[in-house]
Design a protein around this motif. Structure first.
Motif, short mmCIF file in Angstrom:
data_model
loop_
_atom_site.label_atom_id
_atom_site.label_comp_id
_atom_site.label_asym_id
_atom_site.label_seq_id
_atom_site.Cartn_x
_atom_site.Cartn_y
_atom_site.Cartn_z
N CYS A 54 -65.38 -27.18 9.19
CA CYS A 54 -66.42 -27.83 8.37
C CYS A 54 -67.73 -27.96 9.15
N GLY A 57 -67.83 -23.66 11.36
CA GLY A 57 -67.70 -22.40 10.62
C GLY A 57 -69.04 -21.72 10.40
N GLN A 60 -69.62 -20.73 5.60
CA GLN A 60 -69.24 -21.88 4.80
C GLN A 60 -69.85 -21.84 3.39
N SER A 212 -66.10 -20.22 2.04
CA SER A 212 -65.03 -21.12 2.45
C SER A 212 -64.65 -22.06 1.31
N THR A 214 -64.78 -25.69 -0.22
CA THR A 214 -65.89 -26.65 -0.12
C THR A 214 -65.42 -28.06 0.19
N CYS A 218 -62.04 -26.80 4.88
CA CYS A 218 -63.15 -25.84 4.85
C CYS A 218 -62.72 -24.45 5.32
N GLU A 220 -62.09 -20.68 5.84
CA GLU A 220 -63.04 -19.59 5.60
C GLU A 220 -62.35 -18.33 5.06
N GLN A 257 -74.79 -24.86 2.40
CA GLN A 257 -74.53 -24.36 3.75
C GLN A 257 -75.41 -23.14 4.01
#
Length: 273
Positions: A54, A57, A60, A212, A214, A218, A220, A257
């Motif tokens: 989270c 990554g 995201q 990813s 949400t 999180c 990926e 993101q």
């Protein structure tokens, strides 16, 4: 004397049990997350080692689908979805309201790979945006392949007429809100047979990118498919979806993101003609 010793051991045992129980409860609560404050999105990565993606990554979700990252694609095919009626359960896991399907309810074909539909859930306001525009709600239909990889079909909603699918479960949403008031964790309401063939209609336009989940953890490498057609939802229906949620999760939309160099592919049947 022996009686006093036995009583003392009993008291110590009870104190240890209470201490252990409290420790476990505190440990579990420390892993929970929300959409504001000390457990909000900017803190998710620090709440648990399992949530590190989270924060760390690089691919995201969600993202803002703007012209700068949009690439028309000729390799993409129509988004093929085949769904059938199935027994389902309405659930409230605290951070969103969703529907879990039992057995095989249908598949999504992504580049020749089949993903089985597992559940769907709502976010409000929308997590993805189109050219900076955020919508009142977004539905995620979560699919999983035999190798555990995931693909999501995303449906955006604007205010207007009642949504057909939500209309089918409106009474159950009211019942779910009552269960939540009883402090039932992970409240669940059987829905019986639910038919979502409304979502298997041919999509003339959609956006695809790799991102990813949400929500924590999180995860990926999730293949996202955001439908170009925006559906409608009434304000009453949206309020019904929000009613059962915890106050810190009624607005359960993760912030945007960074794309980090990613491109979003566009399939547009009309454009390609």
């Amino acid at each position: 004397m022996a009686l006093r010793i036995c009583f003392l051991f009993l008291v110590i045992a009870l104190l240890l049990a209470i201490s252990t129980s409290t420790s476990v409860q505190n440990g579990l609560s420390s892993l929970s997350f929300s959409y504001s404050g000390a457990t909000g999105p900017d803190k998710w990565g620090s709440l648990s080692p399992n949530f590190s993606a989270c924060s760390n990554g690089k691919i995201q979700s969600p993202v803002d689908i703007v012209k700068g990252i949009l690439t028309p694609s000729k390799r993409l095919k129509p988004l093929t979805r085949v769904y059938s009626a199935s027994n389902a359960t309405l659930f409230n896991n605290g951070f969103n309201i969703g529907v879990h399907f039992e057995g095989h309810v249908g598949t999504l074909d992504v580049d020749g790979k089949n993903y089985d539909l597992k559940q769907m859930h709502w976010h409000s306001p929308s997590e993805h945006r189109l050219n900076g525009v955020q919508f009142p709600a977004e539905l995620h239909l979560l699919h999983q392949a035999s190798d555990q990889s995931m693909s999501v079909v995303s449906v955006l909603f604007q205010f207007g007429k009642d949504d057909i699918i939500i209309s089918k479960i409106k009474d159950k949403l009211t019942e779910l809100a009552k269960e939540t008031c009883k402090k039932e964790e992970d409240a669940q309401i059987p829905l019986g047979t639910v038919d979502i063939n409304e979502f298997q209609k041919k999509s003339r336009k959609y956006f695809r990118y790799v991102g990813s989940l949400t929500v924590p953890p999180c995860t990926e490498n999730v293949v996202w498919n955001i439908l170009g057609k925006v559906r409608t939802i009434s304000k009453d229906q949206l309020n019904a979806l929000k009613a059962p949620l915890d106050s810190a999760c009624k607005n359960n939309s993760r912030p945007l993101q960074p794309p980090n160099g990613r491109k979003v592919e566009l399939y547009d049947e009309l454009r390609d003609q």
